[in-house]
Design a protein around this motif. Structure first.
Motif, PDB file in Angstrom:
ATOM      1  N   LEU A 144       0.972  -1.293   0.007  1.00  0.00           N
ATOM      2  CA  LEU A 144       0.042   0.070  -0.036  1.00  0.00           C
ATOM      3  C   LEU A 144       0.711   1.177   0.095  1.00  0.00           C
ATOM      4  O   LEU A 144       1.113   1.974   1.080  1.00  0.00           O
ATOM      5  CB  LEU A 144      -0.764  -0.072   1.474  1.00  0.00           C
ATOM      6  N   PHE A 145       1.316   1.467  -1.188  1.00  0.00           N
ATOM      7  CA  PHE A 145       2.256   2.690  -1.320  1.00  0.00           C
ATOM      8  C   PHE A 145       1.703   3.917  -1.997  1.00  0.00           C
ATOM      9  O   PHE A 145       2.165   4.289  -2.912  1.00  0.00           O
ATOM     10  CB  PHE A 145       3.571   2.144  -2.379  1.00  0.00           C
ATOM     11  N   GLU A 146       0.751   4.459  -1.193  1.00  0.00           N
ATOM     12  CA  GLU A 146       0.141   5.612  -1.628  1.00  0.00           C
ATOM     13  C   GLU A 146       0.478   6.821  -0.983  1.00  0.00           C
ATOM     14  O   GLU A 146       0.880   7.110   0.287  1.00  0.00           O
ATOM     15  CB  GLU A 146      -1.561   5.410  -0.987  1.00  0.00           C
ATOM     16  N   ASN A 147       0.653   8.046  -1.782  1.00  0.00           N
ATOM     17  CA  ASN A 147       1.053   9.308  -1.597  1.00  0.00           C
ATOM     18  C   ASN A 147       2.178   9.459  -0.465  1.00  0.00           C
ATOM     19  O   ASN A 147       2.068  10.011   0.635  1.00  0.00           O
ATOM     20  CB  ASN A 147      -0.355  10.044  -0.913  1.00  0.00           C
ATOM     21  N   GLN A 148       3.244   8.630  -0.780  1.00  0.00           N
ATOM     22  CA  GLN A 148       4.416   8.458   0.286  1.00  0.00           C
ATOM     23  C   GLN A 148       5.252  10.086   0.115  1.00  0.00           C
ATOM     24  O   GLN A 148       5.834  10.164  -1.034  1.00  0.00           O
ATOM     25  CB  GLN A 148       5.156   7.383   0.316  1.00  0.00           C
ATOM     26  N   VAL A 149       5.781  10.512   1.096  1.00  0.00           N
ATOM     27  CA  VAL A 149       6.725  11.617   1.236  1.00  0.00           C
ATOM     28  C   VAL A 149       7.702  10.952   1.827  1.00  0.00           C
ATOM     29  O   VAL A 149       7.933  10.534   2.688  1.00  0.00           O
ATOM     30  CB  VAL A 149       6.058  12.855   2.250  1.00  0.00           C
ATOM     31  N   THR A 150       8.975  11.070   0.989  1.00  0.00           N
ATOM     32  CA  THR A 150      10.240  10.548   1.755  1.00  0.00           C
ATOM     33  C   THR A 150      11.298  11.756   2.007  1.00  0.00           C
ATOM     34  O   THR A 150      11.271  12.819   1.467  1.00  0.00           O
ATOM     35  CB  THR A 150      10.878   9.915   0.402  1.00  0.00           C
ATOM     36  N   TYR A 151      12.092  11.368   2.808  1.00  0.00           N
ATOM     37  CA  TYR A 151      13.259  12.070   3.405  1.00  0.00           C
ATOM     38  C   TYR A 151      14.243  11.515   3.373  1.00  0.00           C
ATOM     39  O   TYR A 151      14.527  10.307   4.035  1.00  0.00           O
ATOM     40  CB  TYR A 151      12.887  12.760   4.607  1.00  0.00           C
ATOM     41  N   THR A 152      15.553  11.939   2.771  1.00  0.00           N
ATOM     42  CA  THR A 152      16.783  11.235   2.979  1.00  0.00           C
ATOM     43  C   THR A 152      17.810  12.367   3.242  1.00  0.00           C
ATOM     44  O   THR A 152      17.908  13.505   2.988  1.00  0.00           O
ATOM     45  CB  THR A 152      17.480  10.683   1.659  1.00  0.00           C
ATOM     46  N   VAL A 153      18.697  12.106   4.164  1.00  0.00           N
ATOM     47  CA  VAL A 153      19.914  13.106   4.684  1.00  0.00           C
ATOM     48  C   VAL A 153      20.842  13.037   3.680  1.00  0.00           C
ATOM     49  O   VAL A 153      21.405  14.237   3.358  1.00  0.00           O
ATOM     50  CB  VAL A 153      20.737  12.477   5.734  1.00  0.00           C
ATOM     51  N   GLU A 154      21.025  12.239   2.386  1.00  0.00           N
ATOM     52  CA  GLU A 154      21.787  12.645   1.252  1.00  0.00           C
ATOM     53  C   GLU A 154      21.222  13.704   0.440  1.00  0.00           C
ATOM     54  O   GLU A 154      21.921  14.514  -0.153  1.00  0.00           O
ATOM     55  CB  GLU A 154      21.991  11.350   0.427  1.00  0.00           C
ATOM     56  N   ASN A 155      19.745  13.772   0.393  1.00  0.00           N
ATOM     57  CA  ASN A 155      19.350  14.592  -0.872  1.00  0.00           C
ATOM     58  C   ASN A 155      18.631  15.901  -0.281  1.00  0.00           C
ATOM     59  O   ASN A 155      18.201  16.763  -0.928  1.00  0.00           O
ATOM     60  CB  ASN A 155      18.172  13.693  -2.015  1.00  0.00           C
ATOM     61  N   ASP A 156      18.155  15.939   0.978  1.00  0.00           N
ATOM     62  CA  ASP A 156      17.111  17.118   1.475  1.00  0.00           C
ATOM     63  C   ASP A 156      18.067  17.542   2.427  1.00  0.00           C
ATOM     64  O   ASP A 156      19.178  17.462   2.808  1.00  0.00           O
ATOM     65  CB  ASP A 156      15.939  16.227   2.303  1.00  0.00           C
ATOM     66  N   ASN A 157      17.541  18.527   2.991  1.00  0.00           N
ATOM     67  CA  ASN A 157      17.949  19.630   4.116  1.00  0.00           C
ATOM     68  C   ASN A 157      18.221  18.984   5.161  1.00  0.00           C
ATOM     69  O   ASN A 157      17.321  18.512   5.876  1.00  0.00           O
ATOM     70  CB  ASN A 157      17.163  20.934   4.181  1.00  0.00           C
ATOM     71  N   ARG A 158      19.350  18.972   5.660  1.00  0.00           N
ATOM     72  CA  ARG A 158      19.853  18.278   7.070  1.00  0.00           C
ATOM     73  C   ARG A 158      19.795  19.548   8.245  1.00  0.00           C
ATOM     74  O   ARG A 158      19.612  19.085   9.464  1.00  0.00           O
ATOM     75  CB  ARG A 158      21.297  17.903   6.971  1.00  0.00           C
ATOM     76  N   GLY A 159      19.822  20.679   8.002  1.00  0.00           N
ATOM     77  CA  GLY A 159      19.958  21.866   9.039  1.00  0.00           C
ATOM     78  C   GLY A 159      18.873  22.181   9.226  1.00  0.00           C
ATOM     79  O   GLY A 159      17.433  22.007   8.506  1.00  0.00           O
ATOM     80  N   ASP A 160      18.612  22.410  10.651  1.00  0.00           N
ATOM     81  CA  ASP A 160      17.460  22.925  10.988  1.00  0.00           C
ATOM     82  C   ASP A 160      17.513  23.754  12.125  1.00  0.00           C
ATOM     83  O   ASP A 160      18.555  23.900  13.064  1.00  0.00           O
ATOM     84  CB  ASP A 160      16.529  21.697  11.807  1.00  0.00           C
ATOM     85  N   PHE A 161      16.561  25.057  12.254  1.00  0.00           N
ATOM     86  CA  PHE A 161      16.591  25.940  13.462  1.00  0.00           C
ATOM     87  C   PHE A 161      15.373  26.490  13.990  1.00  0.00           C
ATOM     88  O   PHE A 161      14.313  26.512  12.899  1.00  0.00           O
ATOM     89  CB  PHE A 161      17.712  27.063  13.192  1.00  0.00           C
ATOM     90  N   GLY A 162      15.186  27.059  14.978  1.00  0.00           N
ATOM     91  CA  GLY A 162      13.850  27.570  15.470  1.00  0.00           C
ATOM     92  C   GLY A 162      13.872  28.119  16.454  1.00  0.00           C
ATOM     93  O   GLY A 162      14.906  28.401  17.150  1.00  0.00           O
ATOM     94  N   ILE A 163      12.713  28.390  17.294  1.00  0.00           N
ATOM     95  CA  ILE A 163      12.405  28.835  18.567  1.00  0.00           C
ATOM     96  C   ILE A 163      11.990  27.674  19.392  1.00  0.00           C
ATOM     97  O   ILE A 163      11.498  26.784  19.035  1.00  0.00           O
ATOM     98  CB  ILE A 163      11.440  30.052  18.488  1.00  0.00           C
ATOM     99  N   TYR A 164      12.564  28.038  20.543  1.00  0.00           N
ATOM    100  CA  TYR A 164      12.190  27.096  21.769  1.00  0.00           C
ATOM    101  C   TYR A 164      11.653  27.864  23.188  1.00  0.00           C
ATOM    102  O   TYR A 164      12.023  28.849  23.384  1.00  0.00           O
ATOM    103  CB  TYR A 164      13.713  26.508  22.193  1.00  0.00           C
TER     104      TYR A 164
END
Length: 225
Positions: free
Chosen positions: A146-166
């Motif tokens: 059941l492989f419907e509307n899957q969103v994938t994330y990989t550290v090789e191809n996508d953004n690895r950095g994150d920042f924000g408020i706490y």
């Protein structure tokens, strides 16, 4: 984000200028996240595809350093191994995809002890965080076909950095040899974890981490000036 950073730096300068004795602590912390990602709608040709979120629980643990400039206010930094990500239901809600992203995370924030007794305190935390994705995996809950509307994330191809408020709030009790603390926090990311391509509408325009957490900490005094 620029205004928030300026305000944060001003408060930091004010806290450092307290002409009072300071107390430092070092400790360990552990807890759970209930992560999700703030996705805008996906566009597939002329059709806008809605996103159905499925929540899950993931671990977070690390070490802490706190310096109290007075009996009311201090600054704290944590170094955490924190699992974020999102869960997604398929169109017919017959399957679940859990995407787990493991981050090395550094929150840096003010710690205000608002009121309480000499040993029991209520407090608020406010500041910022930065993080770097170390690895990612996807778990399919039910039928692999059941492989419907899957969103994938990989550290090789996508953004690895994150920042924000706490931000956070909680209670603590001072046992003299250590402080036991229970708190809840929320991190709201500003960086998209999926690259945005305005010419190819495969990824949403917004994909930011949103992470409520609950933590238990032990803090040990190490110095007093």
């Amino acid at each position: 984000m620029k205004k928030i950073s300026i305000i944060f730096i001003l408060f930091l300068c004010l806290s450092i200028n307290f002409d009072l004795k300071s107390q430092s602590y070092i400790g360990v912390r552990g807890g759970v996240n209930i992560p999700s990602v703030n996705f805008s709608n996906f566009v597939s040709g002329p059709v806008i595809i809605g996103f159905k979120t499925e929540y899950f629980v993931s671990p977070s643990f690390g070490i802490s350093y706190r310096n109290m400039q007075s009996d009311k206010i201090g600054v704290q930094a944590d170094l955490n191994y924190s699992t974020k990500g999102w869960g997604q239901l398929t169109f017919m809600e017959t399957n679940t995809f859990i995407t787990k992203i493991n981050y090395l995370e550094l929150p840096f924030y003010f710690h205000w002890q608002l009121f309480g007794t000499e040993r029991f305190k209520f407090f608020l935390d406010a500041g910022v965080y930065v993080a770097w994705a170390l690895s990612a995996e996807q778990v399919i809950a039910n039928d692999l076909d059941l492989f419907e509307n899957q969103v994938t994330y990989t550290v090789e191809n996508d953004n690895r950095g994150d920042f924000g408020i706490y931000g956070g709030a909680g209670v603590s009790y001072d046992f003299s040899i250590f402080i036991l603390q229970l708190d809840g926090s929320f991190k709201s990311g500003f960086a998209n974890i999926l690259p945005v391509n305005h010419f190819i509408k495969e990824n949403p325009n917004v994909s930011t981490n949103q992470v409520p957490s609950v933590q238990l900490s032990l803090l040990f005094p190490i110095s007093k000036d």
